[in-house]
Motif scaffolding. Structure first.
Motif, PDB file in Angstrom:
ATOM      1  N   LEU A  20      -2.121   3.985  -4.927  1.00 28.90           N
ATOM      2  CA  LEU A  20      -3.266   4.559  -4.229  1.00 28.90           C
ATOM      3  C   LEU A  20      -2.780   5.447  -3.093  1.00 28.90           C
ATOM      4  N   SER A  21      -3.529   6.504  -2.880  1.00 32.79           N
ATOM      5  CA  SER A  21      -3.251   7.400  -1.757  1.00 32.79           C
ATOM      6  C   SER A  21      -4.490   7.492  -0.882  1.00 32.79           C
ATOM      7  N   CYS A  22      -4.257   7.687   0.386  1.00 37.53           N
ATOM      8  CA  CYS A  22      -5.352   7.887   1.341  1.00 37.53           C
ATOM      9  C   CYS A  22      -4.976   9.097   2.191  1.00 37.53           C
ATOM     10  N   ALA A  23      -5.652  10.190   1.922  1.00 38.21           N
ATOM     11  CA  ALA A  23      -5.378  11.424   2.655  1.00 38.21           C
ATOM     12  C   ALA A  23      -6.279  11.507   3.876  1.00 38.21           C
ATOM     13  N   ALA A  24      -5.671  11.794   4.986  1.00 40.82           N
ATOM     14  CA  ALA A  24      -6.410  11.838   6.243  1.00 40.82           C
ATOM     15  C   ALA A  24      -6.471  13.252   6.784  1.00 40.82           C
ATOM     16  N   ILE A  70       2.940  -0.956   1.236  1.00 38.23           N
ATOM     17  CA  ILE A  70       2.232   0.079   1.994  1.00 38.23           C
ATOM     18  C   ILE A  70       3.270   0.982   2.649  1.00 38.23           C
ATOM     19  N   SER A  71       2.977   2.271   2.677  1.00 38.48           N
ATOM     20  CA  SER A  71       3.861   3.222   3.335  1.00 38.48           C
ATOM     21  C   SER A  71       3.021   4.394   3.840  1.00 38.48           C
ATOM     22  N   THR A  78      -0.791  11.088   5.017  1.00 39.53           N
ATOM     23  CA  THR A  78      -1.166  10.257   3.877  1.00 39.53           C
ATOM     24  C   THR A  78      -0.561   8.863   4.007  1.00 39.53           C
ATOM     25  N   VAL A  79      -1.344   7.871   3.629  1.00 36.39           N
ATOM     26  CA  VAL A  79      -0.856   6.507   3.519  1.00 36.39           C
ATOM     27  C   VAL A  79      -0.992   6.084   2.057  1.00 36.39           C
TER      28      VAL A  79
END
Length: 127
Positions: A20-24, A70-71, A78-79
Motif C-alpha cells: 500500500l502507498s499513501c501519497a501526501a 511500514i516505511s 509517501t508512506v
C-alpha cells in the motif's frame, strides 16, 4: 495541511503480498508522523503500524508484526505498508493517517483520532 490518498489495495490469496502507498500533499508531510489503520467488516478500527517523521521510531500491532513493514520516503511525500504472508483476517479497508504527534498515530485507543485521514483502500485476502 496534509492531504492523504491511499492506493495499492486489491485482492490477494492467502500467503501473498501487497504494498500500500499513501501519497501526501502539503508542506508538512516530512514533519508528520504517519500511521496505518484498518477496519474489517463489522469490526472496530484497528491500529496496524506507525512511523515517526524521521523513520527512526516504528510501531506495529502484534497481529502484523513480522509480516508487515511500514516505511516512508519524505522526498516523495509517501508512506508505504508492505504486507507479506497475508491472511484472510487481514481483509479490511486500510487507512493512512497523519498527525504531528507520533503517539497519536501509534495509538490503539479508538477514542484518539489522528488529525488527518485518507479515504481508505480495500484489501481482500482470499483463503
Amino acid at each position: 495541511q496534509v492531504q492523504l490518498v491511499e492506493s495499492g489495495g486489491g485482492l490477494v490469496q492467502a500467503g501473498g503480498s501487497l504494498r500500500l502507498s499513501c501519497a501526501a500533499s502539503g508542506r508538512t508531510f516530512s514533519t508528520s508522523a504517519m500511521g496505518w489503520f484498518r477496519r474489517a467488516p463489522g469490526k472496530e478500527r484497528e491500529f496496524v503500524a506507525a512511523i515517526n517523521w524521521s523513520g527512526d521510531n516504528i510501531y506495529y500491532a502484534d497481529s502484523v508484526k513480522g509480516r508487515f513493514t511500514i516505511s516512508r520516503d519524505n522526498a516523495k511525500n509517501t508512506v508505504y505498508l508492505q504486507m507479506n504472508s497475508m491472511k484472510p483476517e487481514d481483509t479490511a479497508v486500510y487507512y493512512c493517517a497523519a498527525d504531528s504527534d507520533t503517539l497519536v498515530v501509534a495509538t490503539t485507543d479508538k477514542d484518539t483520532d489522528p488529525e488527518i485521514w485518507g479515504q481508505g483502500t480495500l484489501v481482500t485476502v482470499s483463503s
